[in-house]
Enzyme design. Structure first.
Site, PDB file in Angstrom:
ATOM      1  N   GLU A 180       4.748  -5.818   3.306  1.00 41.78           N
ATOM      2  CA  GLU A 180       3.484  -5.305   2.782  1.00 41.78           C
ATOM      3  C   GLU A 180       3.550  -5.419   1.276  1.00 41.78           C
ATOM      4  OE1 GLU A 180       0.961  -1.449   1.698  1.00 41.78           O
ATOM      5  OE2 GLU A 180       2.348  -1.149   3.375  1.00 41.78           O
ATOM      6  N   CYS A 204      -2.106   0.589  -2.907  1.00 41.02           N
ATOM      7  CA  CYS A 204      -2.183  -0.858  -2.697  1.00 41.02           C
ATOM      8  C   CYS A 204      -3.444  -1.264  -1.940  1.00 41.02           C
ATOM      9  CB  CYS A 204      -0.936  -1.359  -1.972  1.00 41.02           C
ATOM     10  SG  CYS A 204      -0.624  -0.551  -0.399  1.00 41.02           S
TER      11      CYS A 204
END
Length: 487
Positions: free
Chosen positions: A232, A266
């Site tokens: 990720e 994020c």
């Protein structure tokens, strides 16, 4: 042995010290995990579920203590830390309760050519998973890998961020209280060297959260041993605001997605593309909201001093290139805090439009129509998440399918984060692979295909001494099934 010092990002107060794990210590942890993994996999889904739910109850009962530790190590408000723990526990609960169903052995159709064969698909644990976690959401994000890896039957060696070691220590201590039998979950402490040692210690898969640049380094290390990895990475997440959108709701969501956690999210919001007819009205609403937000109250400091300089550089570059500051500007950056910044008319090639800022900065630009909004939203190396605001939900869903991202929220931001059954992950520099949901359970499993002979095949082709007439009959059936109607 060297010690890792955990410091408050707001005051630099010493919060705790932890032994840094070198290569030998990491190797020993992985060796212990190997033994624990065999025990854990042998328990079976129901017994693992019961133990995972024990751990869940330990975390839920200790939410205030854990949230206070998150707040101390990251600087985020206590309420945000509590919400983070709550979201993480929802995912843990889902993984524990659904792993048996998702990963159970199931029969599959054999097909005509293999009609004599029974067939089944099983999912087996990989073994030992190395999880390298981030500092911005030190419970929610790594548990997206840890919970699902454990539920799939693996042992985990977890390296939390060097900025949030206390959170990692708390989670593994809670596990030891809930499941004292074997060290199925262990925490090792350190910075990049410890992470590199974990990657090279013979784990069966690595789950990494961090920047794209670091992900490339981790991938290169994994490549040497063909160790699989799920990544990720970061995001440069866009919001699209249509002309028919509820502008008040869109502005509130942009403020939360862009400024929440000091912009250190994020999958939050960094860019907003607003149809020109409502751009000014949207900016006015957003500016009023941004003016009511006080760093240190609604959100905390930047967790790392390096990130302050990234934010400063992006804001200064954008302004120098012709962008206009509607709220804040260069003076908003006062380490360790950054006040909300709203920019408009940001050049498309500016770092504020192309690179992850990871701070409370929103670039809000007008677009002629939704087609231009999609084009600009997709004009990035990243592809993690996006949001769309429109009164026409069906049109918004069609728009979502055109976005090159892993997750889209319509008329909200981060809606997918609270839905445990949905997978999460990105494309491009935002990474690959998925955590959460059924896909997350399978991410930490290996598929195993099993067949068994049910009866003697009437046309047996899987032998050297097959009858020529048998092949001819099979060819005839093949043509009848697959070539019928061909010109």
């Amino acid at each position: 042995m060297s010690r890792l010092r955990s410091l408050s990002p707001a005051t630099e107060e010493l919060l705790g010290e932890y032994d840094i794990a070198g290569a030998d210590a990491v190797g020993e942890a992985v060796a212990r995990a190997r033994v624990a993994a065999a025990w854990w996999a042998g328990l079976g889904p129901r017994q693992r579920r019961e133990r995972l739910l024990r751990w869940k109850r330990e975390i839920a009962a200790g939410v205030d203590e854990l949230a206070a530790l998150i707040r101390a190590e990251t600087g985020k408000p206590l309420g945000d830390a509590v919400l983070e723990v709550m979201l993480a526990v929802e995912h843990l609960d889902w993984a524990a309760r659904n792993a048996g169903r998702v990963l159970r052995r199931r029969r599959v159709r054999s097909g005509l050519l293999a009609a004599d064969q029974g067939a089944a698909l099983e999912y087996r644990p990989l073994g030992v998973i190395g999880v390298i976690g981030p500092w911005n959401y030190p419970v929610y994000t790594p548990l997206g890998s840890v919970s699902y890896a454990l539920a799939a039957g693996n042992a985990v060696v977890f390296k939390p961020s060097e900025h949030t070691p206390g959170v990692g220590a708390w989670l593994s201590a809670a596990w030891a209280r809930a499941v004292p039998n074997q060290p199925v979950l262990q925490t090792v402490f350190g910075a990049g060297e410890t992470g590199a040692a974990l990657v090279g210690a013979g784990v069966d898969k690595v789950a990494f959260t961090g920047s794209a640049a670091t992900a490339r380094t981790v991938m290169a290390a994994c490549a040497r041993t063909l160790t699989p990895i799920v990544v990720e990475g970061g995001g440069k997440d866009a919001m699209i605001v249509a002309a028919d959108a509820d502008l008040d709701a869109a502005a509130r969501a942009a403020a939360f997605g862009g400024f929440g956690n000091a912009g250190q999210t994020c999958a939050g919001v960094e860019r907003v593309y607003v149809v020109e007819a409502v751009h000014t009205a949207f900016l006015d609403r957003l500016a009023r909201l941004a003016g009511q937000i006080t760093p240190g109250t609604e959100y905390g400091p930047m967790t790392t001093p390096e990130q302050v300089e990234v934010v400063r550089t992006h804001v200064d570059d954008a302004l120098a290139a012709g962008a206009r500051a509607v709220v804040g500007g260069s003076e908003a950056v006062r380490a360790p805090f950054v006040a909300p910044v709203v920019l408009t008319d940001v050049p498309p090639n500016s770092p504020a439009a192309t690179e992850e800022t990871f701070g409370p900065v929103l670039a809000v630009d007008p677009v002629a129509d939704l087609d231009e909004a999609v084009e600009r939203a997709n004009a990035t190396r990243y592809g993690l998440a996006a949001s769309i605001f429109s009164a026409d939900r069906h049109a918004a869903a069609a728009l979502a399918r055109r976005l090159r991202v892993g997750a889209v929220s319509i008329n909200s931001v981060l809606g997918f984060a609270a839905v445990p059954s949905l997978p999460f992950g990105g494309v491009g520099d935002s990474g690959f692979g998925r955590i959460h949901g059924a896909d997350g359970l399978r991410e930490f499993s290996r598929a195993q295909s099993v067949t068994w002979k049910r009866f003697s095949a009437p046309i047996d082709l899987m032998r050297f001494d097959r009858d020529a007439s048998a092949l001819e009959r099979a060819r005839g059936l093949f043509r009848l099934r697959h070539a019928r109607g061909a010109g």
